[in-house]
Design a protein around this motif. Structure first.
Motif, PDB file in Angstrom:
ATOM      1  N   ALA A 197       0.838  -1.189   0.000  1.00 26.06           N
ATOM      2  CA  ALA A 197       0.000   0.000   0.000  1.00 26.06           C
ATOM      3  C   ALA A 197       0.875   1.240   0.000  1.00 26.06           C
ATOM      4  O   ALA A 197       2.068   1.196   0.315  1.00 26.06           O
ATOM      5  N   SER A 198       0.260   2.371  -0.315  1.00 24.97           N
ATOM      6  CA  SER A 198       0.996   3.631  -0.315  1.00 24.97           C
ATOM      7  C   SER A 198       1.273   4.070   1.117  1.00 24.97           C
ATOM      8  O   SER A 198       0.636   3.606   2.072  1.00 24.97           O
ATOM      9  N   ILE A 199       2.220   4.976   1.260  1.00 22.56           N
ATOM     10  CA  ILE A 199       2.554   5.504   2.575  1.00 22.56           C
ATOM     11  C   ILE A 199       1.348   6.215   3.176  1.00 22.56           C
ATOM     12  O   ILE A 199       1.076   6.104   4.379  1.00 22.56           O
ATOM     13  N   LEU A 200       0.603   6.958   2.347  1.00 26.11           N
ATOM     14  CA  LEU A 200      -0.583   7.660   2.837  1.00 26.11           C
ATOM     15  C   LEU A 200      -1.621   6.681   3.388  1.00 26.11           C
ATOM     16  O   LEU A 200      -2.255   6.946   4.419  1.00 26.11           O
ATOM     17  N   THR A 201      -1.773   5.553   2.708  1.00 22.68           N
ATOM     18  CA  THR A 201      -2.712   4.548   3.205  1.00 22.68           C
ATOM     19  C   THR A 201      -2.262   4.001   4.548  1.00 22.68           C
ATOM     20  O   THR A 201      -3.064   3.858   5.483  1.00 22.68           O
ATOM     21  N   ASP A 202      -0.975   3.699   4.653  1.00 21.31           N
ATOM     22  CA  ASP A 202      -0.455   3.203   5.928  1.00 21.31           C
ATOM     23  C   ASP A 202      -0.562   4.251   7.028  1.00 21.31           C
ATOM     24  O   ASP A 202      -0.837   3.931   8.190  1.00 21.31           O
ATOM     25  N   LEU A 203      -0.335   5.526   6.687  1.00 18.77           N
ATOM     26  CA  LEU A 203      -0.492   6.590   7.677  1.00 18.77           C
ATOM     27  C   LEU A 203      -1.936   6.665   8.159  1.00 18.77           C
ATOM     28  O   LEU A 203      -2.204   6.810   9.362  1.00 18.77           O
ATOM     29  N   GLU A 205      -4.183   4.262   8.119  1.00 22.66           N
ATOM     30  CA  GLU A 205      -4.482   3.079   8.921  1.00 22.66           C
ATOM     31  C   GLU A 205      -3.860   3.184  10.312  1.00 22.66           C
ATOM     32  O   GLU A 205      -4.455   2.760  11.310  1.00 22.66           O
ATOM     33  N   GLY A 206      -2.653   3.774  10.372  1.00 18.34           N
ATOM     34  CA  GLY A 206      -2.012   3.970  11.671  1.00 18.34           C
ATOM     35  C   GLY A 206      -2.795   4.915  12.556  1.00 18.34           C
ATOM     36  O   GLY A 206      -2.956   4.670  13.765  1.00 18.34           O
ATOM     37  N   TRP A 207      -3.316   6.005  11.968  1.00 19.88           N
ATOM     38  CA  TRP A 207      -4.112   6.947  12.746  1.00 19.88           C
ATOM     39  C   TRP A 207      -5.423   6.306  13.199  1.00 19.88           C
ATOM     40  O   TRP A 207      -5.897   6.571  14.307  1.00 19.88           O
ATOM     41  N   THR A 208      -5.981   5.435  12.356  1.00 19.62           N
ATOM     42  CA  THR A 208      -7.182   4.695  12.757  1.00 19.62           C
ATOM     43  C   THR A 208      -6.889   3.826  13.973  1.00 19.62           C
ATOM     44  O   THR A 208      -7.695   3.738  14.907  1.00 19.62           O
ATOM     45  N   GLU A 209      -5.726   3.208  13.969  1.00 21.76           N
ATOM     46  CA  GLU A 209      -5.337   2.378  15.108  1.00 21.76           C
ATOM     47  C   GLU A 209      -5.129   3.228  16.358  1.00 21.76           C
ATOM     48  O   GLU A 209      -5.510   2.833  17.464  1.00 21.76           O
ATOM     49  N   VAL A 210      -4.540   4.410  16.204  1.00 24.76           N
ATOM     50  CA  VAL A 210      -4.346   5.313  17.340  1.00 24.76           C
ATOM     51  C   VAL A 210      -5.690   5.670  17.967  1.00 24.76           C
ATOM     52  O   VAL A 210      -5.874   5.602  19.189  1.00 24.76           O
ATOM     53  N   ARG A 211      -6.651   6.045  17.132  1.00 27.61           N
ATOM     54  CA  ARG A 211      -7.957   6.471  17.645  1.00 27.61           C
ATOM     55  C   ARG A 211      -8.714   5.324  18.304  1.00 27.61           C
ATOM     56  O   ARG A 211      -9.586   5.547  19.153  1.00 27.61           O
ATOM     57  N   ARG A 212      -8.380   4.096  17.919  1.00 25.89           N
ATOM     58  CA  ARG A 212      -9.063   2.935  18.494  1.00 25.89           C
ATOM     59  C   ARG A 212      -8.695   2.730  19.954  1.00 25.89           C
ATOM     60  O   ARG A 212      -9.469   2.141  20.726  1.00 25.89           O
ATOM     61  N   HIS A 213      -7.524   3.206  20.349  1.00 21.23           N
ATOM     62  CA  HIS A 213      -7.044   3.011  21.724  1.00 21.23           C
ATOM     63  C   HIS A 213      -7.269   4.294  22.525  1.00 21.23           C
ATOM     64  O   HIS A 213      -6.413   5.177  22.553  1.00 21.23           O
ATOM     65  N   ARG A 214      -8.412   4.396  23.197  1.00 20.32           N
ATOM     66  CA  ARG A 214      -8.714   5.602  23.965  1.00 20.32           C
ATOM     67  C   ARG A 214      -7.736   5.793  25.116  1.00 20.32           C
ATOM     68  O   ARG A 214      -7.417   6.914  25.493  1.00 20.32           O
ATOM     69  N   TRP A 215      -7.257   4.689  25.689  1.00 21.83           N
ATOM     70  CA  TRP A 215      -6.285   4.805  26.773  1.00 21.83           C
ATOM     71  C   TRP A 215      -5.000   5.463  26.276  1.00 21.83           C
ATOM     72  O   TRP A 215      -4.353   6.210  27.020  1.00 21.83           O
TER      73      TRP A 215
END
Length: 413
Positions: A197-203, A205-215
């Motif tokens: 995937a492109s770097i933008l896609t990975d970025l 997806e990474g931000w999606t993962e960050v938001r998933r962890h409220r802690w």
């Protein structure tokens, strides 16, 4: 190297060596440029050229840390830093360096720093068994803290004794040793192949993962405020100590109390059983309100030193606990990207605090700045305790599985 040292010992040795090298750089550059040009503008330009690439490239470096073997990423980052410091050493030894050259080479060093940091946590997660990570992270915390503390003193001694060229040459040698040590650590499990995937896609997806962890979001916001107010403390603290007590020996005493607290906190983190590491992290980070309050009030030096000791003890315990929590709660396939946001906030907040502390003190008064900082750091960190996933005990962890996008990314052919 593999036959002589275990992966844990290689990690501690390599990371400590890199931290020592990192600690040598600012003092060497400051003293060299100050002796050559005496220009504060030149010093600020060179240091900024190192910091800005680190801040700008951290999200991208998190993607790289997740796509590739952390050993290879750190090897490349350390070799880049080694080459940049070797080139700086050659310029210093030639006796005719230019600020533009130093700025470019400082930027190259900053790029190496940016790509090396997120890969560090992935390296621990990929080579150390979960039950051993807190012990290893505690050793790393103490060793790297000590290396960064003694680095400026060693750099000053080398610059004044044998010259800035040899100080930079020693820095290059330390990065080379770190590259050889960390780059040869065997992984306990294979890392996934690079995604397509492109770097933008990975970025994204990474931000999606960050938001998933409220802690994570709640805790990192508090950590950012702590780094901001730490800038207040280190910018105004020495000035207050000199103004009230006539010389800088009082601040030296206070700073030494902080060093002791940091070291003891790192040792305590792996020897004390905690019910909930994230709660300890929040309280430890909130303890930074203590020295800010003590400095704001007309407190004796001993009281300020005790307050700083307690704050450093709290953050010294927090660092290995936080690193271990990230490595256990965040999927390894997203650890580089999630961790890069944590590092980014820390890197950006403290220089901001250092930059605005004096102007704010001149505008609204030193006492107001320090007391406001104390209130902010206490409130921001204790507010994290209102988040249910922060209060969950280790036997009730949030889901360890990645979000569907990240899980899919980790399985790309």
């Amino acid at each position: 190297m593999k036959r002589l040292l275990s992966p844990a010992h290689q990690l501690v040795l390599g990371r400590t060596t890199a931290a020592l090298a990192f600690g040598l750089i600012p003092t060497t550059l400051i003293l060299a440029v100050a002796r050559a040009t005496g220009s504060a503008l030149d010093i600020g330009l060179v240091l900024a050229c190192e910091l800005v690439p680190m801040v700008v490239l951290l999200p991208v470096s998190g993607v790289v840390a997740d796509r590739f073997s952390p050993q290879r990423v750190i090897l490349a980052a350390d070799l880049l830093r080694c080459a940049a410091q070797f080139a700086i050493a050659c310029e210093f030894l030639a006796g005719r360096f230019h600020i533009v050259d130093l700025s470019i080479l400082a930027a190259a060093t900053g790029i190496g720093m940016a790509f090396g940091m997120p890969a560090g946590r992935r390296l621990v997660a990929g080579t150390i068994a979960p039950e051993d990570r807190l012990r290893v992270n505690s050793r790393l915390s103490v060793a790297t803290a000590m290396a960064q503390l003694v680095g400026p003193a060693i750099a000053g001694t080398l610059v004044l004794g044998v010259g800035a060229g040899w100080a930079s040459m020693a820095t290059a040698a330390l990065f080379a040793f770190s590259a050889l040590t960390l780059g040869r650590i065997p992984a306990i499990r294979a890392t996934g192949p690079a995604g397509r995937a492109s770097i933008l896609t990975d970025l994204r997806e990474g931000w999606t993962e960050v938001r998933r962890h409220r802690w994570f979001l709640a805790s990192v916001q508090g950590h950012g405020v702590r780094h901001l107010t730490a800038g207040f403390l280190f910018a105004l603290g020495p000035l207050i100590a000199i103004e009230r007590h006539g010389d800088d020996s009082a601040w030296v005493f206070i700073a030494q109390a902080g060093v002791i607290g940091t070291v003891l906190g790192g040792f305590a983190a792996r020897r004390v059983t905690f019910g909930n590491p994230l709660v300890v992290c929040a309280i430890g980070s909130a303890c930074y309100a203590l020295p800010l309050t003590a400095l704001a009030l007309p407190s004796p030096v001993a009281v300020i030193a005790v307050a700083f000791f307690l704050a450093a003890l709290g953050t010294g315990m927090m660092t290995p606990l936080w690193d271990t929590t990230l490595q256990l709660r965040v999927p390894e396939s997203a650890l580089g990207r999630v961790g890069s946001y944590d590092i980014l906030i820390s890197l950006a907040s403290r220089p901001l605090g250092l930059a605005v502390a004096a102007p704010l003190a001149a505008w609204i008064g030193t006492t107001t700045v320090l007391l406001t900082g104390a209130a902010l750091v206490a409130a921001a960190n204790l507010a994290a305790l209102t988040v249910p996933s922060v209060r969950k005990r280790p036997e009730e962890p949030p889901s360890e599985t990645a979000s569907p996008q990240v899980a899919k990314a980790g399985a790309r052919p």
